[in-house]
Design a protein around this motif. Structure first.
Motif, short mmCIF file in Angstrom:
data_model
loop_
_atom_site.label_atom_id
_atom_site.label_comp_id
_atom_site.label_asym_id
_atom_site.label_seq_id
_atom_site.Cartn_x
_atom_site.Cartn_y
_atom_site.Cartn_z
N GLU A 22 0.84 -1.20 0.00
CA GLU A 22 0.00 0.00 0.00
C GLU A 22 0.88 1.26 0.00
O GLU A 22 0.65 2.20 -0.76
N LYS A 23 1.92 1.21 0.83
CA LYS A 23 2.77 2.38 0.98
C LYS A 23 3.62 2.65 -0.26
O LYS A 23 3.90 3.81 -0.60
N HIS A 24 4.04 1.58 -0.91
CA HIS A 24 4.98 1.75 -2.04
C HIS A 24 4.40 1.28 -3.37
O HIS A 24 5.13 0.82 -4.24
N LYS A 25 3.09 1.39 -3.51
CA LYS A 25 2.45 0.93 -4.76
C LYS A 25 2.93 1.73 -5.97
O LYS A 25 2.91 1.23 -7.10
N GLY A 26 3.44 2.92 -5.72
CA GLY A 26 3.98 3.76 -6.80
C GLY A 26 5.15 3.07 -7.49
O GLY A 26 5.31 3.18 -8.71
N ILE A 27 5.97 2.34 -6.73
CA ILE A 27 7.12 1.63 -7.32
C ILE A 27 6.60 0.59 -8.31
O ILE A 27 7.11 0.47 -9.42
N LEU A 28 5.56 -0.15 -7.89
CA LEU A 28 4.98 -1.18 -8.77
C LEU A 28 4.49 -0.54 -10.06
O LEU A 28 4.73 -1.04 -11.16
N PHE A 29 3.80 0.61 -9.89
CA PHE A 29 3.25 1.28 -11.06
C PHE A 29 4.36 1.72 -12.02
O PHE A 29 4.30 1.47 -13.22
N LYS A 30 5.39 2.37 -11.45
CA LYS A 30 6.44 2.93 -12.31
C LYS A 30 7.22 1.82 -13.02
O LYS A 30 7.53 1.94 -14.21
N VAL A 31 7.52 0.74 -12.30
CA VAL A 31 8.29 -0.36 -12.92
C VAL A 31 7.45 -1.05 -14.00
O VAL A 31 7.93 -1.28 -15.12
N THR A 32 6.19 -1.36 -13.69
CA THR A 32 5.38 -2.09 -14.69
C THR A 32 5.11 -1.21 -15.91
O THR A 32 5.13 -1.70 -17.03
N ARG A 33 4.91 0.07 -15.68
CA ARG A 33 4.65 0.97 -16.81
C ARG A 33 5.91 1.12 -17.68
O ARG A 33 5.82 1.31 -18.89
N SER A 34 7.08 1.07 -17.03
CA SER A 34 8.33 1.22 -17.78
C SER A 34 8.68 -0.03 -18.58
O SER A 34 9.32 0.05 -19.62
N TYR A 35 8.29 -1.20 -18.07
CA TYR A 35 8.71 -2.45 -18.71
C TYR A 35 7.66 -3.09 -19.62
O TYR A 35 8.00 -3.97 -20.41
N CYS A 36 6.40 -2.67 -19.50
CA CYS A 36 5.37 -3.31 -20.35
C CYS A 36 4.62 -2.25 -21.14
O CYS A 36 4.29 -1.20 -20.61
N LYS A 37 4.33 -2.61 -22.39
CA LYS A 37 3.66 -1.63 -23.24
C LYS A 37 2.15 -1.79 -23.23
O LYS A 37 1.44 -0.90 -23.67
N TRP A 69 15.15 -2.14 -1.59
CA TRP A 69 14.89 -3.58 -1.61
C TRP A 69 13.72 -3.90 -2.56
O TRP A 69 13.79 -4.81 -3.38
N MET A 70 12.66 -3.08 -2.44
CA MET A 70 11.48 -3.31 -3.27
C MET A 70 11.79 -3.07 -4.76
O MET A 70 11.33 -3.80 -5.62
N TYR A 71 12.59 -2.03 -5.00
CA TYR A 71 13.00 -1.75 -6.38
C TYR A 71 13.79 -2.92 -6.96
O TYR A 71 13.57 -3.33 -8.09
N ARG A 72 14.70 -3.47 -6.14
CA ARG A 72 15.51 -4.60 -6.60
C ARG A 72 14.63 -5.77 -7.01
O ARG A 72 14.79 -6.34 -8.09
N VAL A 73 13.69 -6.12 -6.12
CA VAL A 73 12.80 -7.25 -6.42
C VAL A 73 12.01 -6.95 -7.70
O VAL A 73 11.96 -7.76 -8.62
N ALA A 74 11.42 -5.76 -7.74
CA ALA A 74 10.56 -5.40 -8.89
C ALA A 74 11.37 -5.39 -10.19
O ALA A 74 10.91 -5.92 -11.21
N LEU A 75 12.58 -4.83 -10.16
CA LEU A 75 13.39 -4.76 -11.38
C LEU A 75 13.86 -6.15 -11.82
O LEU A 75 13.84 -6.47 -13.01
#
Lengths: 171, 219
Positions: A22-37, A69-75
């Motif tokens: 909930e707190k870091h959902k922005g990371i999920l959004f930014k990574v998925t938007r950057s990697y998927c069209k 840590w979350m960025y590492r996992v997501a990336l």
């Protein structure tokens, strides 16, 4: 969690997980938007990242900032996710029930610049995307080097090449 | 806009995202119950099934060797094929161990290295099958003994044996050449690249490409 029994540990892990997402959902959004069209791949990638965050949560230690840590996992998940782009095939479909919903109206004033930014990120290879995302998040070169397990000079070269590509694409 | 302006735009974007994004907790709860369905879990399941198949082959061949023990061509063939099955089984056990150890919180290069090993599995199995090609007559001798209860080798003339031995030697040379060439570094060669794509799939070639991208600035 040394004094908790198994079910308490599970509840505690679950609460921690939900709070973290909930707190870091922005990371999920930014990574998925950057990697998927397309939306469908974004939804699948979000699910996969969440599954790996849940799995890796047991081994988290506070040597790292939680965002790093979350960025590492997501990336890591995003780089290994790779699918052929099928944006064209999905353009007439919409997902009704999404994990992350985004209301662009809130960002109307910057909408064009943000679209331009994501378009540029989408054109990079997966490693350069990771470098750029960490750079934009304000991580310094030594932190980026540690996250990639490469030398600082290698990071520096990559950043200057990305700058050149950006200037070139901006015309 | 330069990269520094881009950074400041990104910071604004990050702040606004907190208000713009909503997390569907009901869906998250549903997906959480399906967490076992992650891509790596699917790989563990398929490697386990493959390992079970190799195990069954090992047990069946071992039973055959014990029950027909003698210095005959079918028994020697069974021993040779059992060695390949044991190597296959060991490879699968190694894969399952590695899959359970993969940690996506590790630095990107380390995770990529682990994932490349995992995704190279089909290529390793392909190499194992190729390595067994010079022993192709082992399949024939064993098959004849199981189906017709015939020791084909003892019925062959000396010329036929020499002809098959020569064919095996040719296979040895071809297989050695193919296997030494079949490395990621040689993907510049069209045939090797095609084999990598066909045997291991797009996932492995993508990971190998990204590994090259990581090191690219060094060159």
């Amino acid at each position: 969690m040394p004094f908790l029994n198994k079910s308490e540990v599970k509840v505690s892990k679950r609460e921690l997980f939900l709070e973290l997402v909930e707190k870091h959902k922005g990371i999920l959004f930014k990574v998925t938007r950057s990697y998927c069209k397309n939306e469908f791949d974004r939804e699948d990638l979000t699910q996969e990242i969440l599954a790996q965050i849940w799995r890796s949560l047991d081994t988290y230690n506070d040597d790292f900032k939680i965002t790093t840590w979350m960025y590492r996992v997501a990336l890591n998940v995003a780089i290994s996710f790779h699918r052929k782009d099928k944006s064209g095939a999905f353009k007439h479909y919409e997902i009704e029930d999404k994990l992350l919903s985004y209301d662009m109206n809130e960002e109307a004033e910057n909408e064009q610049s943000i679209i331009q930014l994501y378009t540029f990120i989408n054109q990079l290879n997966d490693i350069d995307k990771a470098v750029l995302l960490m750079y934009l998040e304000g991580e310094n070169q030594s932190e980026i080097a540690a996250n990639l397990s490469i030398s600082i000079s290698n990071v520096s070269t990559k950043i200057s090449r990305i700058k050149q590509k950006f200037q070139h694409s901006a015309g | 806009m330069n990269l520094e302006q881009m950074q400041s735009l990104w910071q604004d974007h990050s702040l606004k995202l907190e208000e713009c994004i909503s997390l569907n907790k009901r869906l998250l709860n549903e997906k959480q119950k399906e967490e076992q369905k992650s891509k790596l879990h699917n790989l563990v399941v398929s490697r386990t099934l493959e390992g079970a198949l190799f195990f069954i082959i090992c047990v069946a061949l071992s039973k055959y060797i014990v029950s027909s023990w003698s210095l005959s061509a079918p028994v020697v063939s069974a021993v040779v094929l059992n060695v390949f099955a044991i190597v296959g089984l060991a490879g699968n056990i190694g894969q399952i161990t590695l899959l359970n150890k993969i940690d996506f919180a590790k630095p990107i290069k380390q995770t990529l290295t682990d994932l490349i090993v995992v995704r190279s599995h089909n290529m390793q199995i392909f190499k194992l099958i190729m390595l067994s090609a010079p022993f192709y007559m082992a399949y024939v001798f064993l098959g004849y003994d199981i189906i017709y209860e015939l020791d084909l080798y003892s019925l062959m003339s000396a010329e036929t044996k020499i002809a098959f031995a020569v064919i095996s030697l040719v296979f040895v040379v071809l297989v050695v050449v193919l296997i030494t060439k079949l490395t990621p570094e040689n993907r510049g060669n069209k045939i090797i690249d095609w084999l990598y794509r066909e045997v291991s799939g797009e996932k492995l070639t993508h990971l190998l490409d990204e590994m090259e991208n990581i090191d690219r600035a060094k060159r």
